[in-house]
Design an enzyme around this catalytic site. Structure first.
Site, PDB file in Angstrom:
ATOM      1  N   HIS A   1       0.857  -1.197   0.000  1.00  0.00           N
ATOM      2  CA  HIS A   1       0.000   0.000   0.000  1.00  0.00           C
ATOM      3  C   HIS A   1       0.881   1.232   0.000  1.00  0.00           C
ATOM      4  CE1 HIS A   1      -3.215   2.776   1.087  1.00  0.00           C
ATOM      5  NE2 HIS A   1      -4.038   1.825   0.711  1.00  0.00           N
TER       6      HIS A   1
ATOM      7  N   ASP B   1      -7.856  -5.504  -0.031  1.00  0.00           N
ATOM      8  CA  ASP B   1      -8.273  -6.371  -1.144  1.00  0.00           C
ATOM      9  C   ASP B   1      -7.891  -7.826  -0.965  1.00  0.00           C
ATOM     10  OD1 ASP B   1      -7.508  -3.520  -2.982  1.00  0.00           O
ATOM     11  OD2 ASP B   1      -9.503  -4.402  -2.834  1.00  0.00           O
TER      12      ASP B   1
HETATM   13  C1  SDX Z   1      -6.234  -0.067  -2.907  1.00  0.00           C
HETATM   14  O1  SDX Z   1      -4.484   4.454  -2.115  1.00  0.00           O
HETATM   15  C2  SDX Z   1      -5.430   3.823  -1.486  1.00  0.00           C
HETATM   16  O2  SDX Z   1      -5.826   4.204  -0.403  1.00  0.00           O
HETATM   17  C3  SDX Z   1      -6.005   2.644  -2.194  1.00  0.00           C
HETATM   18  C4  SDX Z   1      -7.003   1.799  -1.424  1.00  0.00           C
HETATM   19  C5  SDX Z   1      -8.281   2.543  -1.168  1.00  0.00           C
HETATM   20  O3  SDX Z   1      -9.008   2.136  -0.250  1.00  0.00           O
HETATM   21  O4  SDX Z   1      -8.599   3.470  -1.958  1.00  0.00           O
HETATM   22  O5  SDX Z   1      -6.441   1.360  -0.206  1.00  0.00           O
HETATM   23  C6  SDX Z   1      -7.386   0.553  -2.234  1.00  0.00           C
HETATM   24  O6  SDX Z   1      -5.975   0.252  -4.037  1.00  0.00           O
HETATM   25  C7  SDX Z   1      -5.358  -1.019  -2.140  1.00  0.00           C
HETATM   26  C8  SDX Z   1      -4.116  -1.500  -2.962  1.00  0.00           C
HETATM   27  C9  SDX Z   1      -4.576  -2.626  -3.860  1.00  0.00           C
HETATM   28  N1  SDX Z   1      -3.517  -2.974  -4.834  1.00  0.00           N
HETATM   29  C10 SDX Z   1      -2.903  -4.144  -4.738  1.00  0.00           C
HETATM   30  O7  SDX Z   1      -3.044  -4.964  -3.834  1.00  0.00           O
HETATM   31  C11 SDX Z   1      -1.973  -4.421  -5.919  1.00  0.00           C
HETATM   32  C12 SDX Z   1      -0.634  -4.912  -5.391  1.00  0.00           C
HETATM   33  N2  SDX Z   1       0.026  -3.825  -4.697  1.00  0.00           N
HETATM   34  C13 SDX Z   1       0.997  -3.044  -5.442  1.00  0.00           C
HETATM   35  O8  SDX Z   1       0.676  -2.838  -6.771  1.00  0.00           O
HETATM   36  C14 SDX Z   1       1.480  -1.829  -4.646  1.00  0.00           C
HETATM   37  O9  SDX Z   1       1.706  -2.241  -3.373  1.00  0.00           O
HETATM   38  C15 SDX Z   1       0.639  -0.567  -4.595  1.00  0.00           C
HETATM   39  C16 SDX Z   1       0.284  -0.090  -5.961  1.00  0.00           C
HETATM   40  C17 SDX Z   1      -0.596  -0.819  -3.813  1.00  0.00           C
HETATM   41  C18 SDX Z   1       1.475   0.507  -3.916  1.00  0.00           C
HETATM   42  O10 SDX Z   1       2.558   0.738  -4.712  1.00  0.00           O
HETATM   43  P1  SDX Z   1       3.643   1.906  -4.359  1.00  0.00           P
HETATM   44  O11 SDX Z   1       3.277   2.618  -3.127  1.00  0.00           O
HETATM   45  O12 SDX Z   1       3.869   2.702  -5.591  1.00  0.00           O
HETATM   46  O13 SDX Z   1       4.906   1.066  -3.959  1.00  0.00           O
HETATM   47  P2  SDX Z   1       5.927   0.494  -4.994  1.00  0.00           P
HETATM   48  O14 SDX Z   1       5.202  -0.103  -6.161  1.00  0.00           O
HETATM   49  O15 SDX Z   1       6.962   1.520  -5.237  1.00  0.00           O
HETATM   50  O16 SDX Z   1       6.526  -0.739  -4.155  1.00  0.00           O
HETATM   51  C19 SDX Z   1       7.645  -0.555  -3.317  1.00  0.00           C
HETATM   52  C20 SDX Z   1       8.432  -1.873  -3.443  1.00  0.00           C
HETATM   53  C21 SDX Z   1       8.812  -2.199  -4.889  1.00  0.00           C
HETATM   54  O17 SDX Z   1       9.958  -3.036  -4.808  1.00  0.00           O
HETATM   55  P3  SDX Z   1      11.445  -2.363  -5.017  1.00  0.00           P
HETATM   56  O18 SDX Z   1      11.376  -1.563  -6.308  1.00  0.00           O
HETATM   57  O19 SDX Z   1      11.634  -1.491  -3.791  1.00  0.00           O
HETATM   58  O20 SDX Z   1      12.372  -3.541  -5.078  1.00  0.00           O
HETATM   59  O21 SDX Z   1       7.572  -2.969  -3.045  1.00  0.00           O
HETATM   60  C22 SDX Z   1       7.353  -3.821  -4.146  1.00  0.00           C
HETATM   61  C23 SDX Z   1       7.678  -3.028  -5.387  1.00  0.00           C
HETATM   62  O22 SDX Z   1       8.090  -3.918  -6.436  1.00  0.00           O
HETATM   63  N3  SDX Z   1       5.931  -4.178  -4.101  1.00  0.00           N
HETATM   64  C24 SDX Z   1       5.471  -5.397  -4.299  1.00  0.00           C
HETATM   65  C25 SDX Z   1       4.082  -5.293  -4.087  1.00  0.00           C
HETATM   66  N4  SDX Z   1       3.760  -4.034  -3.782  1.00  0.00           N
HETATM   67  C26 SDX Z   1       4.915  -3.335  -3.803  1.00  0.00           C
HETATM   68  N5  SDX Z   1       6.079  -6.557  -4.629  1.00  0.00           N
HETATM   69  C27 SDX Z   1       5.277  -7.633  -4.749  1.00  0.00           C
HETATM   70  N6  SDX Z   1       3.925  -7.628  -4.557  1.00  0.00           N
HETATM   71  C28 SDX Z   1       3.310  -6.482  -4.218  1.00  0.00           C
HETATM   72  N7  SDX Z   1       1.996  -6.472  -4.036  1.00  0.00           N
END
Ligand code: SDX
Length: 434
Positions: A311, A369
């Protein structure tokens, strides 16, 4: 919002004049540096793709403490609202008005919403243009936007009464449209709302009744759905809420703004994650396959993410995920599905992930989720409709934020700038010289 004693001073290593900027303090959470004079004073913009360090507005609706894993709606912890704070319509009243309703206020609000649950009879003809297998979110983007063509009496965003009527209409009609999208997809006739049922019971009725058999209301399942709606109602300036605010900043009508929010919510990184998380669990199939899946997630080239984890704000357990897991237990027990393999798989996956350095070091925890798909599936809701249910619940948050923005004296049309890295001015060559 109050001025802080300290200011932020921007200084430049090339000796350019420094710039003092005011710092504002909110009631809780991070202070903000007011950079509105930055471009005029320096000719420079800030640069913040994804708005990781940017407050786009001031708001008094929802607050998240990502480090502690806390979520407040108008100051009330989500745990209290979801467990003993009454039903979803009480939360709607709270988000819209800033205070929980007393008994008389609640009765009036429920009656008002109940009397707006029907949609114009001609709305049904929009559905016929869709394929039966159209994704429900494509249907909702279309039909919610189309509502604007029926309600010319509540489109003046500068009229508080129009804003109020539009808010009620959207909250009241979303369950009807979501249920219609479902019925259309399975070839069953639309089911009209009933005024003698609660908001969530009415939705289950419209989803699962047929002309041959009335849906039998199960209070445990209806309460579970109501809690799911409460958990999804609002969440600060997330991507879809920011979309609604940006659309609203141009003066677009509320139905168009909510349709824009639905479009944004559809994405798998946002509201589409519940559908993706269930698909992920089904593709993993069994606990034995978890190590191989986790290895894929760690392999950046795989493009595989652990859906329902991570998140932008929560760097701790999403409080909604905990409540959703409890709701899973309640629903599965009620349905005699305690041994649901998918739920067991999800809990095993969560345990392994929370002990794995890759996820721990990145502060990746289950979000709202991760479990919501399992409980919705147990309620009989098809996977493709999970995000539609999210949109149904989030409509009150979107509309509350939209109303707050419209009445904010600082409100201007949103128009971000850019760092231009393309070609400077050049001359068009004739085609035989290209
Ligand atoms: C919702 O914003 C809100 O409030 C949203 C929400 C709401 O109520 O409105 O809470 C609802 O959208 C919840 C989130 C649902 N999405 C998912 O579950 C999809 C999977 N999650 C990721 O796509 C991600 O965690 C995000 C999009 C939710 C957040 O991404 P960020 O903040 O941009 O973080 P990032 O992508 O920069 O990740 C940081 C690191 C990265 O690794 P490095 O580059 O540091 O090596 O964490 C890794 C990412 O690759 N990472 C994950 C991951 N989420 C982040 N790796 C594997 N699986 C994941 N789910």
């Amino acid at each position: 919002m109050t001025n802080s004693e300290t200011k932020a001073t921007l200084s430049f290593s090339d000796g350019s004049p420094s710039l003092d900027m005011p710092i504002y303090k909110g009631s809780v959470g991070p202070d903000v540096i007011d950079i509105r004079k930055l471009y005029g004073a320096t000719g420079m913009f800030t640069y913040d793709p994804g708005f990781m360090s940017t407050a786009a507005c001031n708001s008094s609706i929802t607050y998240i403490d990502g480090d502690k894993g806390e979520l407040l709606y108008r100051g009330y912890p989500i745990e209290q609202l979801a467990v003993n704070g009454g039903d979803f319509l009480e939360t709607c009243y709270l988000l819209l008005n800033g205070e929980l309703p007393n008994a008389a206020e609640k009765e009036k609000f429920v009656a008002t919403v109940t009397n707006h649950t029907m949609v114009h009879e001609q709305m049904q003809f929009f559905f016929r243009g869709f394929r039966r297998d159209a994704h429900p979110m494509s249907v909702l983007v279309g039909t919610v936007g189309a509502l604007a063509s029926f309600y010319h009496d509540s489109l003046d965003i500068n009229d508080p009464h129009h804003r109020e009527v539009s808010a009620i209409r959207l909250i009241a009609k979303m369950p009807t449209l979501v249920a219609m999208a479902y019925k259309y997809s399975i070839g069953q006739p639309f089911v009209y709302p009933r005024n003698d049922l609660s908001y969530s019971a009415n939705f289950m009725h419209m989803m699962f009744s047929t002309p041959c058999a009335e849906y039998k209301v199960n209070d445990v399942l209806v309460r579970a759905l109501d809690r799911i709606l409460i958990l999804h109602a609002d969440h600060e300036q997330n991507a879809s809420t920011s979309t609604v605010r940006l659309a609203g900043s141009s003066g677009a009508n509320p139905f168009a703004c909510i349709a824009a929010g639905i479009a944004c919510l559809w994405g798998p990184a946002h509201g589409g994650a519940n559908e993706a998380a269930l698909d992920m669990l089904e593709s993993i199939g069994s606990v034995d396959n978890i190590p191989e899946f986790i290895a894929q997630v760690k392999d950046k080239n795989s493009g595989v993410k652990l859906m329902g984890f991570g998140h932008r704000v929560y760097k701790n357990y999403d409080p909604r995920a905990k409540l959703m897991r409890e709701t899973c237990y309640e629903v599965l027990n009620e349905l005699g599905l305690q041994d649901d393999p998918l739920f067991k798989l999800a809990m095993a996956l969560e345990k392994i992930a929370l002990e794995d350095e890759y996820f721990v070091s990145r502060k990746l925890y289950p979000n709202v989720d991760f479990y919501s798909g399992i409980v919705q599936r147990a309620l009989g809701i098809p996977t493709s409709l999970f995000t539609g249910i999210f949109a149904l619940a989030r409509t009150v948050g979107w509309i509350a934020q939209w109303k707050e923005m419209i009445s904010d004296p600082e409100q201007k049309i949103g128009r971000p700038r850019q760092l231009f890295v393309g070609s400077p001015t050049r001359t068009v060559p004739p085609i035989d010289k290209r």
